[in-house]
Scaffold this motif. Structure first.
Motif, PDB file in Angstrom:
ATOM      1  N   UNK A 156      46.177  33.881  34.842  1.00  0.00           N
ATOM      2  CA  UNK A 156      46.665  35.809  34.472  1.00  0.00           C
ATOM      3  C   UNK A 156      47.226  36.044  36.354  1.00  0.00           C
ATOM      4  N   UNK A 157      46.477  35.335  37.861  1.00  0.00           N
ATOM      5  CA  UNK A 157      47.173  35.957  39.331  1.00  0.00           C
ATOM      6  C   UNK A 157      48.211  35.017  39.013  1.00  0.00           C
ATOM      7  N   UNK A 158      48.779  34.126  38.606  1.00  0.00           N
ATOM      8  CA  UNK A 158      49.516  33.072  38.692  1.00  0.00           C
ATOM      9  C   UNK A 158      51.111  33.238  37.252  1.00  0.00           C
ATOM     10  N   UNK A 159      50.602  34.460  36.719  1.00  0.00           N
ATOM     11  CA  UNK A 159      51.274  34.354  36.035  1.00  0.00           C
ATOM     12  C   UNK A 159      51.641  33.826  34.715  1.00  0.00           C
ATOM     13  N   UNK A 160      50.913  32.826  34.804  1.00  0.00           N
ATOM     14  CA  UNK A 160      50.724  31.491  33.003  1.00  0.00           C
ATOM     15  C   UNK A 160      50.665  32.871  32.357  1.00  0.00           C
ATOM     16  N   UNK A 161      49.240  33.865  31.830  1.00  0.00           N
ATOM     17  CA  UNK A 161      48.677  34.297  31.932  1.00  0.00           C
ATOM     18  C   UNK A 161      49.624  35.869  31.706  1.00  0.00           C
ATOM     19  N   UNK A 162      50.389  36.626  30.733  1.00  0.00           N
ATOM     20  CA  UNK A 162      50.772  37.961  31.528  1.00  0.00           C
ATOM     21  C   UNK A 162      50.484  39.126  30.877  1.00  0.00           C
ATOM     22  N   UNK A 163      49.330  39.719  31.851  1.00  0.00           N
ATOM     23  CA  UNK A 163      48.832  40.656  32.343  1.00  0.00           C
ATOM     24  C   UNK A 163      48.138  41.809  33.547  1.00  0.00           C
ATOM     25  N   UNK A 164      48.036  42.908  33.593  1.00  0.00           N
ATOM     26  CA  UNK A 164      48.825  43.483  34.465  1.00  0.00           C
ATOM     27  C   UNK A 164      47.892  44.556  34.558  1.00  0.00           C
ATOM     28  N   UNK A 165      46.405  44.474  34.523  1.00  0.00           N
ATOM     29  CA  UNK A 165      44.669  44.604  34.261  1.00  0.00           C
ATOM     30  C   UNK A 165      44.052  43.935  33.906  1.00  0.00           C
ATOM     31  N   UNK A 166      42.310  44.071  34.411  1.00  0.00           N
ATOM     32  CA  UNK A 166      41.344  43.096  33.875  1.00  0.00           C
ATOM     33  C   UNK A 166      41.035  43.211  32.124  1.00  0.00           C
ATOM     34  N   UNK A 224      38.105  40.695  44.773  1.00  0.00           N
ATOM     35  CA  UNK A 224      38.377  42.164  45.578  1.00  0.00           C
ATOM     36  C   UNK A 224      38.968  42.678  45.137  1.00  0.00           C
ATOM     37  N   UNK A 225      39.167  43.458  44.081  1.00  0.00           N
ATOM     38  CA  UNK A 225      39.691  43.465  43.390  1.00  0.00           C
ATOM     39  C   UNK A 225      39.352  45.817  43.128  1.00  0.00           C
ATOM     40  N   UNK A 226      40.107  46.315  43.592  1.00  0.00           N
ATOM     41  CA  UNK A 226      40.061  48.288  43.275  1.00  0.00           C
ATOM     42  C   UNK A 226      40.221  48.623  42.168  1.00  0.00           C
ATOM     43  N   UNK A 227      39.305  49.262  41.630  1.00  0.00           N
ATOM     44  CA  UNK A 227      39.310  50.360  40.617  1.00  0.00           C
ATOM     45  C   UNK A 227      40.122  51.884  40.545  1.00  0.00           C
ATOM     46  N   UNK A 283      41.117  48.443  36.310  1.00  0.00           N
ATOM     47  CA  UNK A 283      41.280  47.066  37.634  1.00  0.00           C
ATOM     48  C   UNK A 283      42.697  46.438  37.690  1.00  0.00           C
ATOM     49  N   UNK A 284      43.750  46.863  38.127  1.00  0.00           N
ATOM     50  CA  UNK A 284      45.158  46.061  37.968  1.00  0.00           C
ATOM     51  C   UNK A 284      44.924  44.813  39.489  1.00  0.00           C
ATOM     52  N   UNK A 285      45.432  43.768  37.926  1.00  0.00           N
ATOM     53  CA  UNK A 285      45.979  42.497  39.629  1.00  0.00           C
ATOM     54  C   UNK A 285      46.815  42.894  40.406  1.00  0.00           C
ATOM     55  N   UNK A 286      46.871  41.936  40.985  1.00  0.00           N
ATOM     56  CA  UNK A 286      47.420  41.314  41.948  1.00  0.00           C
ATOM     57  C   UNK A 286      48.701  40.914  41.340  1.00  0.00           C
ATOM     58  N   UNK A 287      50.077  41.786  42.389  1.00  0.00           N
ATOM     59  CA  UNK A 287      51.371  40.683  41.250  1.00  0.00           C
ATOM     60  C   UNK A 287      51.229  39.099  42.048  1.00  0.00           C
ATOM     61  N   UNK A 288      51.733  38.387  40.801  1.00  0.00           N
ATOM     62  CA  UNK A 288      51.979  37.399  41.191  1.00  0.00           C
ATOM     63  C   UNK A 288      52.904  36.615  42.424  1.00  0.00           C
ATOM     64  N   UNK A 289      53.929  37.124  42.108  1.00  0.00           N
ATOM     65  CA  UNK A 289      54.630  36.837  43.530  1.00  0.00           C
ATOM     66  C   UNK A 289      54.385  37.592  44.643  1.00  0.00           C
TER      67      UNK A 289
END
Length: 524
Positions: free
Chosen positions: A417-427, A455-458, A482-488
Motif C-alpha cells: 500500500x505504501x508503494x502504490x501496489x495496493x490501492x488504499x488511502x487509509x489503514x 508514525x501515522x497520525x490519526x 489513519x491516512x496513508x502517505x502518498x507513495x509519490x
C-alpha cells in the motif's frame, strides 16, 4: 385399687378444686357476699383500684353491723389472697387498664349459692314433662334407625297438627298453672345463671394458652415456628375437643343467626308479659331474663378479646423479634424474668430480695475457639493425568486461526500500500482489501502496531473495520481514521524503509500510544 378407694380419690380431687375450697372455708359467706355485691351477675371486669376500694367499704360495713368471720386485712391484701386462691384473676383490658374479674371457680360457687338460696322446686308435672320432652327430642335427633326417627317425627307432627286444629276450631285454651310457671321460670333462671361460668372457663383456657406461649418464647427451647404451630393446634382442640369449646362454638353460631336471636328475644318478652310472671318473678329475676341475649354477647366478647390477646402476643413476637439480637445479655434478662415470676408466685407482696446490679464476672484463662473436625484431616483427591488419546484433535490451521496477528503478511500488505501496489488511502481500506484469513479481529491490532512504527497520525473522524472471525461471523469495530502517505512523495521511501526494518512486538514500540484510543465497537 378398689372401687371404693377410687371413688374416695375422685371425691378428694373434687374437694381440692378452688370452687369447693372457697365454699368450705369459714369465711365463705362473707367472701361470696362481697363477690356478689361487687361483680353482680354479669361478672363485668372491675379496675384494680376500684375493687380495692369496694372491698374496703364492704368489709368495714360488715364490721359495723357486727358480722362474724370477717377477713382481716386491707382490700388490696384480700384481693391478693383471693388471687392466690384462684377466685380472682387480674388482666389488662383492651384500653390498657388493669382489671379484676371472677374466675370460673368463683362463678360456680356463686351459682351454687344462688341456686340453694332459691325456693327448692319439688317434684312437679312441669319437671316430669320437661324430662319426657327432652328425652323424646333427644331420641328423635340421635336415633340411628331411619324408620324409628321418621315415626317419631310423624307422631310429633300429628300431635302438633291436632293441637293447632283444636285451637283453630275455637276449643278452650288450657292456661298454665302458677306452679307450672314457677317451675319453668326456675329452670330457665338456673340455665341462664350457668352461662357466665361457662364463658369464663373458655376465657381461662385461652389465658392459659397465652401464658404457655410467653413461657415458650422466654425459654427459647423451641423455634418460634413450633410454638406457633402448637398454639394453632391447642386453639383448634379447645374449640372442637373440649366441652367448653364446643359450647362456645354453639353459642357463637347462635348469635350469628339473626333469626334465632330475634326469636329468643320475642319468646323471653312473651314470657315476661305473662299475667302470672308479676307474682312469680322479682325485679332482679325479670332483669336477669331480659338481659339474657346481652349476657351471652358479653361472654362471647370477653372470650374473643382473650383470643385476640393471644394472637396479638404472637404477632408482636414475630414482628419485633430479631435473631441477630439473641446475645448473652438478652438471654440473661429473660432468665431473670422467668425466675422472678417463679419467685413472685410463692412470695408475698412485701417480700424483698437483694439482687446484685450486675452478675459476677466469670474468669476463664483460655476458651477454645475451634474444635477438632475430622473432615479437616481428609487429604485432597489425587491429581490424575489424562489419557493423551482422549485429547481433542486440533489441526495446524485451527491453532493459527486462534493465534495472534500475522505480522509478516500484514507488513507485506502495508508495504504494497505504501508503494502504490495496493490501492488504499487509509489503514481501514488496507484492512478491507486483505484476504479473509488476514481480516480477523486480532489482525487489527497487528496493523495498528505496524502503523505506529510508521508514525501515522490519526484524524478526528472515525473509520469502520469489518473483521471476520474464524467461525465466519462478522464483527465491526470503529477506529480513528489513519491516512496513508502518498507513495509519490519523497518521504515515502524513508517510511517504507523504516517499515521494512521494524520487527519489534507491540509492547516494545515507543509510539504505541500515538494512535489514540483502542478499537471500539460501534455504538447502537
Amino acid at each position: 385399687m378398689s372401687e371404693f378407694a377410687g371413688e374416695l380419690a375422685r371425691v378428694k380431687g373434687a374437694f381440692a378444686q378452688p370452687t369447693l375450697t372457697l365454699l368450705h372455708q369459714r369465711q365463705a359467706p362473707v367472701v361470696i357476699t362481697i363477690f356478689r355485691a361487687a361483680f353482680g351477675r354479669d361478672n363485668k371486669p372491675i379496675p384494680t383500684a376500684r375493687l380495692h376500694t369496694l372491698v374496703d367499704q364492704h368489709v368495714a360495713e360488715m364490721r359495723r353491723n357486727g358480722a362474724t368471720d370477717v377477713p382481716a386485712g386491707t382490700g388490696k391484701e384480700l384481693c391478693q389472697r383471693w388471687m392466690r386462691g384462684q377466685w380472682l384473676v387480674r388482666a389488662i383490658d383492651e384500653r390498657g387498664t388493669e382489671v379484676f374479674s371472677l374466675t370460673s371457680h368463683a362463678q360456680q360457687a356463686l351459682e351454687l349459692v344462688k341456686t340453694l338460696s332459691r325456693d327448692r322446686a319439688t317434684l312437679s308435672e312441669h319437671r316430669i314433662a320437661t324430662i319426657l320432652g327432652a328425652v323424646r327430642r333427644f331420641n328423635s335427633e340421635a336415633n340411628p334407625d331411619r324408620s324409628t326417627r321418621v315415626s317419631l317425627l310423624n307422631e310429633e307432627i300429628a300431635r302438633l297438627t291436632a293441637e293447632r286444629d283444636r285451637l283453630v276450631d275455637g276449643a278452650e285454651m288450657v292456661s298454665a298453672t302458677e306452679d307450672y310457671m314457677l317451675e319453668g321460670f326456675s329452670e330457665l333462671l338456673s340455665l341462664i345463671s350457668a352461662l357466665p361460668s361457662d364463658f369464663a372457663r373458655v376465657e381461662e383456657r385461652f389465658a392459659e394458652i397465652r401464658t404457655g406461649i410467653l413461657a415458650s418464647f422466654r425459654a427459647e427451647d423451641r423455634p418460634a415456628g413450633q410454638v406457633i404451630d402448637d398454639y394453632l393446634a391447642r386453639a383448634d382442640a379447645l374449640t372442637t375437643a373440649t366441652q367448653e369449646g364446643r359450647a362456645f362454638e354453639g353459642a357463637f353460631a347462635l348469635l350469628r343467626d339473626d333469626g334465632l336471636v330475634a326469636q329468643l328475644r320475642e319468646d323471653l318478652h312473651s314470657l315476661l308479659d305473662h299475667p302470672l310472671s308479676d307474682r312469680i318473678l322479682a325485679d332482679a329475676e325479670r332483669s336477669e331474663l331480659r338481659g339474657t341475649v346481652r349476657l351471652v354477647r358479653d361472654g362471647l366478647d370477653r372470650v374473643l378479646a382473650q383470643r385476640r390477646r393471644v394472637t396479638a402476643t404472637l404477632k408482636e413476637y414475630i414482628v419485633s423479634h430479631d435473631v441477630a439480637r439473641d446475645r448473652e445479655l438478652e438471654q440473661t434478662l429473660r432468665q431473670v424474668e422467668s425466675e422472678l415470676m417463679t419467685w413472685m408466685a410463692t412470695t408475698g407482696p412485701r417480700a424483698t430480695h437483694d439482687v446484685p446490679l450486675m452478675p459476677a464476672r466469670a474468669s476463664v484463662d483460655h476458651l477454645r475457639e475451634k474444635f477438632h473436625d475430622p473432615a479437616d484431616d481428609v487429604p485432597p483427591e489425587l491429581i490424575t493425568t489424562p489419557d493423551p488419546s482422549e485429547a481433542p484433535q486440533v489441526s495446524l490451521a485451527d491453532l493459527m486461526a486462534q493465534g495472534g496477528p500475522q505480522l509478516g503478511a500484514l507488513r507485506a500488505r502495508l508495504t504494497e500500500a505504501s508503494t502504490g501496489l495496493l490501492p488504499a488511502e487509509s489503514l481501514g481500506e488496507v484492512f478491507a482489501a486483505l484476504e479473509d484469513e488476514l481480516r480477523r479481529p486480532v489482525e487489527i491490532f497487528g496493523l495498528l502496531h505496524l502503523a505506529a512504527d510508521q508514525d501515522l497520525r490519526p484524524e478526528s473522524r472515525m473509520e469502520e473495520y469489518a473483521a471476520l472471525r474464524p467461525d465466519g461471523s462478522v464483527r465491526k469495530f470503529v477506529i480513528p481514521r489513519l491516512p496513508l502517505p502518498d507513495p509519490d512523495l519523497p518521504t515515502s521511501e524513508m517510511a517504507t524503509s523504516e517499515l521494512a526494518g521494524s520487527d519489534s512486538p507491540v509492547s516494545d514500540s515507543p509510539r504505541s500510544d500515538s494512535l489514540g484510543p483502542r478499537p471500539q465497537e460501534p455504538s447502537a
